[in-house]
Every structure is written in C-alpha cells, then in structure tokens.
Motif scaffolding. Structure first.
Motif, PDB file in Angstrom:
ATOM      1  N   MET A 174       0.826  -1.192   0.000  1.00  0.00           N
ATOM      2  CA  MET A 174       0.000   0.000   0.000  1.00  0.00           C
ATOM      3  C   MET A 174       0.871   1.257   0.000  1.00  0.00           C
ATOM      4  N   ARG A 175       1.986   1.199   0.719  1.00  0.00           N
ATOM      5  CA  ARG A 175       2.848   2.384   0.795  1.00  0.00           C
ATOM      6  C   ARG A 175       3.391   2.764  -0.569  1.00  0.00           C
ATOM      7  N   TYR A 176       3.659   1.764  -1.397  1.00  0.00           N
ATOM      8  CA  TYR A 176       4.215   2.031  -2.715  1.00  0.00           C
ATOM      9  C   TYR A 176       3.170   2.660  -3.631  1.00  0.00           C
ATOM     10  N   VAL A 177       1.952   2.165  -3.526  1.00  0.00           N
ATOM     11  CA  VAL A 177       0.854   2.733  -4.324  1.00  0.00           C
ATOM     12  C   VAL A 177       0.590   4.167  -3.880  1.00  0.00           C
ATOM     13  N   ALA A 178       0.595   4.406  -2.561  1.00  0.00           N
ATOM     14  CA  ALA A 178       0.363   5.754  -2.049  1.00  0.00           C
ATOM     15  C   ALA A 178       1.451   6.706  -2.528  1.00  0.00           C
ATOM     16  N   ALA A 179       2.701   6.274  -2.480  1.00  0.00           N
ATOM     17  CA  ALA A 179       3.800   7.132  -2.944  1.00  0.00           C
ATOM     18  C   ALA A 179       3.695   7.367  -4.450  1.00  0.00           C
ATOM     19  N   TYR A 180       3.304   6.339  -5.191  1.00  0.00           N
ATOM     20  CA  TYR A 180       3.124   6.479  -6.638  1.00  0.00           C
ATOM     21  C   TYR A 180       2.050   7.525  -6.939  1.00  0.00           C
ATOM     22  N   LEU A 238       1.060   9.926  -4.988  1.00  0.00           N
ATOM     23  CA  LEU A 238       1.570  11.255  -4.606  1.00  0.00           C
ATOM     24  C   LEU A 238       2.433  11.836  -5.718  1.00  0.00           C
ATOM     25  N   ALA A 239       3.255  11.001  -6.333  1.00  0.00           N
ATOM     26  CA  ALA A 239       4.094  11.467  -7.437  1.00  0.00           C
ATOM     27  C   ALA A 239       3.231  11.903  -8.625  1.00  0.00           C
ATOM     28  N   GLU A 294      12.121   7.925  -7.749  1.00  0.00           N
ATOM     29  CA  GLU A 294      11.242   8.974  -7.236  1.00  0.00           C
ATOM     30  C   GLU A 294      10.353   8.432  -6.114  1.00  0.00           C
ATOM     31  N   ILE A 295       9.885   7.208  -6.271  1.00  0.00           N
ATOM     32  CA  ILE A 295       9.060   6.582  -5.232  1.00  0.00           C
ATOM     33  C   ILE A 295       9.903   6.370  -3.977  1.00  0.00           C
ATOM     34  N   GLU A 296      11.137   5.902  -4.164  1.00  0.00           N
ATOM     35  CA  GLU A 296      12.048   5.712  -3.032  1.00  0.00           C
ATOM     36  C   GLU A 296      12.314   7.035  -2.318  1.00  0.00           C
ATOM     37  N   SER A 346      11.395   2.553   4.892  1.00  0.00           N
ATOM     38  CA  SER A 346      12.324   1.758   4.096  1.00  0.00           C
ATOM     39  C   SER A 346      11.585   1.167   2.894  1.00  0.00           C
ATOM     40  N   VAL A 347      12.345   0.861   1.846  1.00  0.00           N
ATOM     41  CA  VAL A 347      11.764   0.357   0.606  1.00  0.00           C
ATOM     42  C   VAL A 347      12.259  -1.059   0.357  1.00  0.00           C
ATOM     43  N   GLU A 348      11.322  -1.949   0.073  1.00  0.00           N
ATOM     44  CA  GLU A 348      11.662  -3.308  -0.336  1.00  0.00           C
ATOM     45  C   GLU A 348      11.619  -3.322  -1.861  1.00  0.00           C
ATOM     46  N   ALA A 349      12.780  -3.490  -2.462  1.00  0.00           N
ATOM     47  CA  ALA A 349      12.908  -3.380  -3.917  1.00  0.00           C
ATOM     48  C   ALA A 349      11.987  -4.330  -4.667  1.00  0.00           C
ATOM     49  N   GLU A 350      11.813  -5.539  -4.148  1.00  0.00           N
ATOM     50  CA  GLU A 350      10.971  -6.524  -4.829  1.00  0.00           C
ATOM     51  C   GLU A 350       9.513  -6.056  -4.892  1.00  0.00           C
ATOM     52  N   LYS A 351       9.001  -5.575  -3.773  1.00  0.00           N
ATOM     53  CA  LYS A 351       7.607  -5.115  -3.737  1.00  0.00           C
ATOM     54  C   LYS A 351       7.418  -3.863  -4.575  1.00  0.00           C
ATOM     55  N   LEU A 352       8.390  -2.953  -4.501  1.00  0.00           N
ATOM     56  CA  LEU A 352       8.302  -1.746  -5.319  1.00  0.00           C
ATOM     57  C   LEU A 352       8.322  -2.118  -6.790  1.00  0.00           C
TER      58      LEU A 352
END
Length: 116
Positions: A1-7, A9-10, A22-24, A33-39
């Motif tokens: 969910m955090r990755y979608v939210a950041a996406y 926002l961008a 940019e998401i990172e 923190s960012v998990e590269a696989e999930k991102l």
C-alpha cells in the motif's frame, strides 16, 4: 500500500509516469524503508497505465463485491430458546453489556499505519 500511495503522490505532483527512484525518495522523506521486490511489482503493474483509468477499473470491480452480510447470531437466539423467550432476555443483556465494554476501546491505533 505504501508504494501505491507514494506512486499516487508522485502522479498528483505532476509526474504521470514516476520512476522507482522517485518513489524511493518520497518514501525516504518520511523515514520508510523500501523493499525493492515489492516496489518492482507495483511499478510493473502500473507501468504505461493511466492512473485515473486504473482507479476507474478498480471502482467497477469493487461495485460487484457483495456488501451485505449474514444476520447476527443473536437475532436467532430468542426464537431458538425452548419454552419461550424468558431465558433469552438475560443472554441478550449480557451480550449488550459486552458490546458496550468492547466499544469503549480506542480505534485510533488499529495496529497499522499509512506507510507500514
């Protein structure tokens, strides 16, 4: 969910097709923190797609999800008591009392956060 939210926002910020860096950066700005696989999965799923169209398609899918539920078990209890409803009345009061006690708990922290 955090990755979608950041996406999102961008995208709201004016970048129709944000990159992983940019998401990172967005997530890092709030200490997440960012998990590269999930991102990578999120970026792959959204690559080349219009966010508004993805949201609209999701709304259509959500419209087909049943929102009704089964009747509460307590509603069937009075009719099931043999010899009348006299035995069911105290049970209903106990259940009501339990609901009031549990309802006083705070819903502020439900064990998760926006960026967890």
């Amino acid at each position: 969910m955090r990755y979608v939210a950041a996406y999102l926002l961008a995208v709201i910020g004016g970048n129709a097709q944000p990159k992983e860096a940019e998401i990172e950066k967005i997530l890092g700005s709030v200490g997440v923190s960012v998990e590269a696989e999930k991102l990578g999965l999120v970026m792959k799923a959204l690559s080349g797609k219009n966010v508004e169209e993805v949201i609209a398609a999701g709304k259509e899918k959500l419209a087909s999800v049943p929102a009704g539920g089964a009747a509460p078990a307590a509603a069937a209890a009075p009719g099931a008591a043999p010899g009348g409803g006299a035995a069911a009345a105290p049970a209903a009061k106990e259940e009501e009392k339990k609901k009031e006690e549990s309802g006083g708990e705070s819903d502020e922290d439900m064990g998760f956060g926006l960026f967890d």
